[in-house]
Design a protein around this motif. Structure first.
Motif: not given
Length: 616
Positions: A152-162
């Motif tokens: 609930p803090q935001g999207y998992f963009n880090v996972y997408k990039a990794l």
């Protein structure tokens, strides 16, 4: 080409799923009514060895009947599965939340493989890619390092990039999920975009933890990174409850049942939902373990959270107050002993050290000396200008310095020493210790009132921050949950490293920020280096300290001489690349977690050389 995205669409529920299955069993997955099998959360792999790896999926019967589902697993050298090198049979078990987890063998070292699951009618899962441990003599290895993914803090963009990076494995250092209820430790803007938690209440029981894992694993970016790389995971506290230790947790309260029952439920769900190798039947064994990466690095994964950790100290309850010795021979008229001369001739058993208020209205604090008057005071309502004062030196020597305190537990401490000796005996140049918490010494920073803006949102009140500044004046640690709260255990580990290791690198998560330290022992000798990874989405120091990031960084560097680098603003991940001569830490940040469109920002690179124990 390899498709990292799950094959099932994320559209709304349609058709007749079956009442016995329903949305709860689907756990956030958008089901297709016509599918004979629902692979609800993609695939994952983890804990690679030279000839085997754990592969994972979750599969439900399409007709909604809650039953064990027979599956075939396949591993191939190509994503079309024309060259299947290993296969076998397993089942997605109802008792294990419809999860199938296989320790798949018959593989070769240092190779990329593709894997999938297949139901009896031929319905296949999404395809995953994994990699076995490399052979001895490999030229280099690279790890992606992450922690603290808060839905609930935001999207998992880090996972997408990794998912798009070329790494040998992803090391997840904990806080894979958070246990809080709806509205706690969440970002309203993210929740408004659909990032609300399920279940809505705090996680207590097995079904609660399962549903929360299911919610997280429904995220397409988390599915993508699991499908792209093998994971090597350890838990932190939020997989159970905030600030946990071996026998309890700060966030386990009266009315929530026995902590041991909650802990067992959380551990069971963790082993069900993550591709971790079960050490014992039921997955309840310890999770500290090691991996030999091609003779370049011994990857030693530690449990600094629940395996053997003593309860955290607290400044609110464990910080002693400054005392004054009193001569109690005449109990009706006790006398304050204000000098060494006055102490002479007083029997030791007649002296009592009693906390007393201090008068702060003069140039220097002056203690009250009339014990009869002191006993009449209400400690919570002292006269204006009077206060009890913390005894920082006694806290450091007698409380923090207790020799028995441990963050690992005696069994794990001995195991770590043995692993370091084994690595050194095999002439492995790097010992990488993947664990949860900062090892480097972080002393409370001093900040000026002009540096602070409490009109900005912050998790810390102005009153608590003033109390923290008093602790800063005494040179006390920033956070007692870190290794700073267990300094004698850290001393023992540092001694083991000096005696039994070659070049140790600590990795840390938990703080939500990027760090680098040159670690020194109590004698000031260089021992190791430490690299901390930022969070996937959890907020960092910028939400705790209401000051500009460069002000916070400079203040922490001034108070903490071991600190070499800090980024207190960005979310992101760490990549650690090792060869036989050097180790390079490279931080990457994402521009936002509140929008699905983002940029990757390349952070600094820091290097440590074999034999140097310092970063540049």
């Amino acid at each position: 080409m390899f498709d990292r995205q799950p094959s099932t669409t994320r559209r709304a529920f349609i058709g007749t799923i079956g009442a016995s299955l329903g949305a709860l069993s689907l756990r956030g997955h958008a089901a297709r009514a016509e599918a004979s099998v629902h692979y609800t959360h993609g695939v994952a792999s983890g804990d690679p060895l030279a000839t085997s790896v754990i592969i994972w999926t979750r599969a439900l019967p399409g007709d909604g009947t809650p039953k064990n589902l027979p599956l075939e697993w396949q591993i191939a050298t190509d994503d079309e599965f024309t060259d299947i090198v290993s296969s076998g049979e397993t089942s997605a078990l109802v008792a294990r939340d419809h999860i199938a987890k296989v320790d798949a063998g018959g593989l070769e070292p240092g190779k990329n493989y593709f894997y999938r699951f297949k139901a009896e009618d031929g319905t296949t899962s999404p395809v995953g890619r994994t990699r076995t441990l490399p052979r001895e003599g490999v030229a280099s290895v690279k790890f992606g390092v992450v922690s603290c993914s808060n839905y609930p803090q935001g999207y998992f963009n880090v996972y997408k990039a990794l998912a798009e990076r070329d790494v040998d494995a992803v090391l997840h250092l904990g806080d894979y999920i958070y246990e809080y209820p709806e509205g706690v430790y969440s970002n309203a803007a993210a929740v408004a975009k659909g990032r609300a938690v399920k279940p809505k209440h705090e996680l207590i029981a097995l079904e609660d933890y399962r549903e929360r894992y299911g919610l997280y694993r429904s995220d397409p970016d988390l599915q993508a990174v699991h499908a792209a790389h093998p994971f090597i995971c350890v838990w932190d506290d939020h997989e159970i409850a905030n600030n946990s230790w071996k026998d309890g947790a700060e966030n386990h309260n009266e009315g929530e049942g026995e902590y041991a029952v909650r802990k067992a439920a959380a551990i069971r769900a963790y082993h069900e939902w993550l591709p971790i190798r079960d050490r014992v039947k039921g997955g309840a064994g310890p999770i500290y373990r090691s991996f030999n990466y091609g003779g370049i690095a011994s990857l030693i994964m530690l449990d600094t959270r629940i395996e053997g950790r003593d309860k955290q100290l607290s400044y609110e309850t464990d910080l002693p107050y400054r005392t004054l010795p009193f001569d109690m021979r005449d109990e009706a008229n006790p006398k304050a002993i204000l000098s060494a001369e006055a102490m002479e001739g007083v029997p030791e058993n007649a002296v009592q050290h009693i906390p007393v208020p201090f008068d702060l209205r003069g140039e220097k604090p002056a203690p009250m000396t009339d014990l009869t008057e002191i006993n009449k005071l209400d400690p919570k309502a002292l006269p204006q200008g009077f206060s009890y004062l913390p005894d920082g030196e006694k806290f450091k020597s007698d409380v923090l310095g207790a020799k028995s305190r441990t963050i690992l537990g005696k069994i794990q401490e001995d195991w770590l020493a043995a692993e370091l000796r084994r690595s050194k005996s095999q002439n492995i140049p790097w010992q990488v210790l993947g664990q949860q918490l900062l090892v480097g010494k972080v002393t409370m920073p001093m900040l000026q009132d002009s540096d602070l803006d409490f009109n900005k949102p912050t998790y810390i009140s102005k009153e608590r921050f003033k109390a923290a500044q008093m602790l800063a004046q005494m040179g006390l640690p920033f956070n007692l949950d870190f290794w700073d709260g267990y300094p004698t255990c850290r001393d023992r580990v540092f001694d083991d490293i000096k005696d039994n290791a070659k070049n140790a690198i600590f990795l840390a998560g938990d703080t939500h920020n990027a760090w680098a330290f040159n670690l020194r022992d109590k004698r000031g000798d260089a021992v190791a280096v430490e690299f901390g990874t930022p969070s996937v989405s959890s907020p960092g120091l910028e939400t705790y300290i209401p000051a500009e990031p460069d002000v916070v960084t400079n203040a922490l560097k001034k108070s903490s001489p071991e600190l070499a680098y800090l980024d207190s603003t960005h979310r992101g991940w760490l990549e650690l690349s090792l060869n036989r001569e050097e180790a390079v830490a490279n931080w990457f940040y994402v521009s936002t977690v509140l929008e699905q469109e983002f940029e990757v920002i390349s952070g600094p690179k820091m290097t440590t050389m074999v034999g140097s124990h310092t970063v540049t």
